[in-house]
Scaffold this motif. Structure first.
Motif, short mmCIF file in Angstrom:
data_model
loop_
_atom_site.label_atom_id
_atom_site.label_comp_id
_atom_site.label_asym_id
_atom_site.label_seq_id
_atom_site.Cartn_x
_atom_site.Cartn_y
_atom_site.Cartn_z
N GLY A 105 0.79 -1.22 0.00
CA GLY A 105 0.00 0.00 0.00
C GLY A 105 0.82 1.27 0.00
N LYS A 106 2.15 1.14 -0.07
CA LYS A 106 2.99 2.34 -0.17
C LYS A 106 2.80 2.97 -1.55
CE LYS A 106 6.65 1.24 3.12
NZ LYS A 106 8.12 1.15 3.29
N LEU A 107 2.87 4.30 -1.59
CA LEU A 107 2.62 5.05 -2.82
C LEU A 107 3.92 5.42 -3.52
CD1 LEU A 107 0.48 6.57 -4.57
CD2 LEU A 107 0.87 8.55 -3.08
N MET A 108 3.95 5.20 -4.82
CA MET A 108 5.13 5.57 -5.61
C MET A 108 5.18 7.08 -5.84
SD MET A 108 6.11 4.84 -9.59
CE MET A 108 6.39 3.09 -9.47
N LEU A 109 6.32 7.67 -5.52
CA LEU A 109 6.63 9.04 -5.90
C LEU A 109 7.93 9.01 -6.69
CD1 LEU A 109 5.67 10.79 -2.59
CD2 LEU A 109 4.56 11.13 -4.77
N VAL A 110 8.05 9.91 -7.63
CA VAL A 110 9.24 9.97 -8.46
C VAL A 110 10.00 11.25 -8.15
CG1 VAL A 110 8.25 8.56 -10.29
CG2 VAL A 110 8.04 11.04 -10.42
N THR A 111 11.29 11.24 -8.44
CA THR A 111 12.13 12.43 -8.30
C THR A 111 12.25 13.07 -9.67
OG1 THR A 111 13.37 11.36 -6.53
CG2 THR A 111 14.37 13.30 -7.55
N ARG A 112 11.86 14.34 -9.75
CA ARG A 112 11.88 15.06 -11.02
C ARG A 112 13.30 15.23 -11.54
NH1 ARG A 112 7.61 17.41 -12.95
NH2 ARG A 112 8.82 19.04 -13.97
N GLY A 113 13.49 14.97 -12.83
CA GLY A 113 14.80 15.13 -13.45
C GLY A 113 14.86 16.33 -14.37
N VAL A 114 13.82 17.16 -14.36
CA VAL A 114 13.77 18.35 -15.21
C VAL A 114 13.17 19.50 -14.41
CG1 VAL A 114 13.56 17.10 -17.40
CG2 VAL A 114 11.49 17.72 -16.15
N GLU A 115 13.44 20.71 -14.86
CA GLU A 115 12.78 21.88 -14.29
C GLU A 115 11.37 21.95 -14.87
OE1 GLU A 115 13.72 23.61 -11.88
OE2 GLU A 115 15.87 23.19 -11.78
N PRO A 116 10.43 22.50 -14.18
CA PRO A 116 10.58 23.11 -12.87
C PRO A 116 10.67 22.06 -11.76
CG PRO A 116 8.29 23.24 -13.56
CD PRO A 116 9.05 22.61 -14.70
N ASN A 117 11.24 22.49 -10.66
CA ASN A 117 11.32 21.68 -9.44
C ASN A 117 12.19 20.44 -9.58
OD1 ASN A 117 9.52 23.45 -7.99
ND2 ASN A 117 7.89 22.60 -9.27
N TYR A 118 13.31 20.59 -10.29
CA TYR A 118 14.28 19.51 -10.43
C TYR A 118 14.65 18.96 -9.04
CZ TYR A 118 18.64 17.10 -11.57
OH TYR A 118 19.62 16.16 -11.70
N GLY A 119 14.66 17.64 -8.90
CA GLY A 119 15.05 16.99 -7.65
C GLY A 119 13.96 16.88 -6.61
N LYS A 120 12.80 17.45 -6.89
CA LYS A 120 11.67 17.38 -5.95
C LYS A 120 10.78 16.18 -6.29
CE LYS A 120 12.38 21.10 -3.48
NZ LYS A 120 12.50 21.07 -2.04
N LEU A 121 9.87 15.87 -5.36
CA LEU A 121 8.99 14.72 -5.54
C LEU A 121 7.75 15.07 -6.36
CD1 LEU A 121 9.10 13.09 -1.99
CD2 LEU A 121 10.38 12.44 -4.05
N ASP A 122 7.26 14.07 -7.07
CA ASP A 122 6.11 14.21 -7.96
C ASP A 122 5.47 12.84 -8.10
OD1 ASP A 122 4.35 15.37 -9.79
OD2 ASP A 122 5.91 15.96 -11.21
N LEU A 123 4.28 12.81 -8.65
CA LEU A 123 3.69 11.55 -9.09
C LEU A 123 4.08 11.35 -10.55
CD1 LEU A 123 0.11 11.89 -7.56
CD2 LEU A 123 1.85 10.21 -6.90
N PRO A 124 4.23 10.11 -10.99
CA PRO A 124 4.50 9.91 -12.41
C PRO A 124 3.30 10.41 -13.23
CG PRO A 124 4.13 7.79 -11.33
CD PRO A 124 4.13 8.84 -10.27
N GLY A 125 3.59 10.94 -14.41
CA GLY A 125 2.53 11.46 -15.27
C GLY A 125 3.05 12.57 -16.14
N GLY A 126 2.13 13.35 -16.71
CA GLY A 126 2.53 14.45 -17.56
C GLY A 126 1.37 14.98 -18.37
N PHE A 127 1.70 15.80 -19.35
CA PHE A 127 0.69 16.43 -20.19
C PHE A 127 0.05 15.42 -21.13
CE2 PHE A 127 3.18 20.15 -19.00
CZ PHE A 127 2.17 21.04 -18.66
#
Length: 178
Positions: free
Chosen positions: A54-76
């Protein structure tokens, strides 16, 4: 610096004229060719993928904005693509993950500033059941991924308000199921 499109756009996207002027709260109109440009939200998706505990996946951003911060996978969402197909495509591009099943959960507005230009988005969250969460590989615009329990997470590491909301709502919903 103001990144709002009404402040940034100076030339007509159709004819190139400098006679592009504000026309209401969310549009610009060209005095030369009559082109009317509306500032609308772009559609984006976010995937809530969990492991067997039940742990939730978060990814580390590899692009700006917010490089190195946490995000959910996805996009436009690409033009003429459904939100569901965008979730499948983004997960394959970013992690090599194949979707077994997905379900729409909720949406939230967001501001995405890129190249000193604000893109307003409507982010749509989907619960995703993966074929497997083994042997995933961070690719495309992510550096890493990790599965988190809520107590392992610092919400300040998630800069996007919509994504923070989706993550909080996920953990809130799992508390009610216990």
């Amino acid at each position: 610096m103001n990144t709002h499109p009404l402040k940034v756009l100076k030339y007509c996207p159709k004819c190139g004229s400098a006679e592009l002027h504000k026309s209401g709260d969310r549009s610009l109109k060209c005095a030369d060719c009559g082109f009317h440009f509306f500032i609308n939200s772009s559609a984006a998706v976010a995937a809530l993928v969990t492991d067997e505990s039940g742990k939730l996946m978060l990814v580390t951003r590899g692009v700006e904005p917010n490089y190195g911060k946490l995000d959910l996978p996805g996009g436009f969402i690409d033009p003429l693509e459904s939100a569901e197909d965008a979730v499948r495509r983004e997960l394959k591009e970013e992690l090599g993950l194949k979707v077994k099943n997905l379900k729409y959960l909720e949406s939230a507005p967001n501001e995405y500033v890129f190249s000193a230009f604000t893109v307003f988005t409507l982010d749509m969250a989907f619960q995703v059941i993966a074929e497997s969460v083994e042997d995933l590989k961070p690719m495309d615009d992510i550096l890493a991924y990790k599965f988190y329990a809520e107590e392992e997470l610092d919400y300040d590491d998630i800069p996007a308000p919509s994504i923070r909301k989706f993550v909080k709502d996920y953990f809130q919903s799992t508390k009610h199921k216990q």
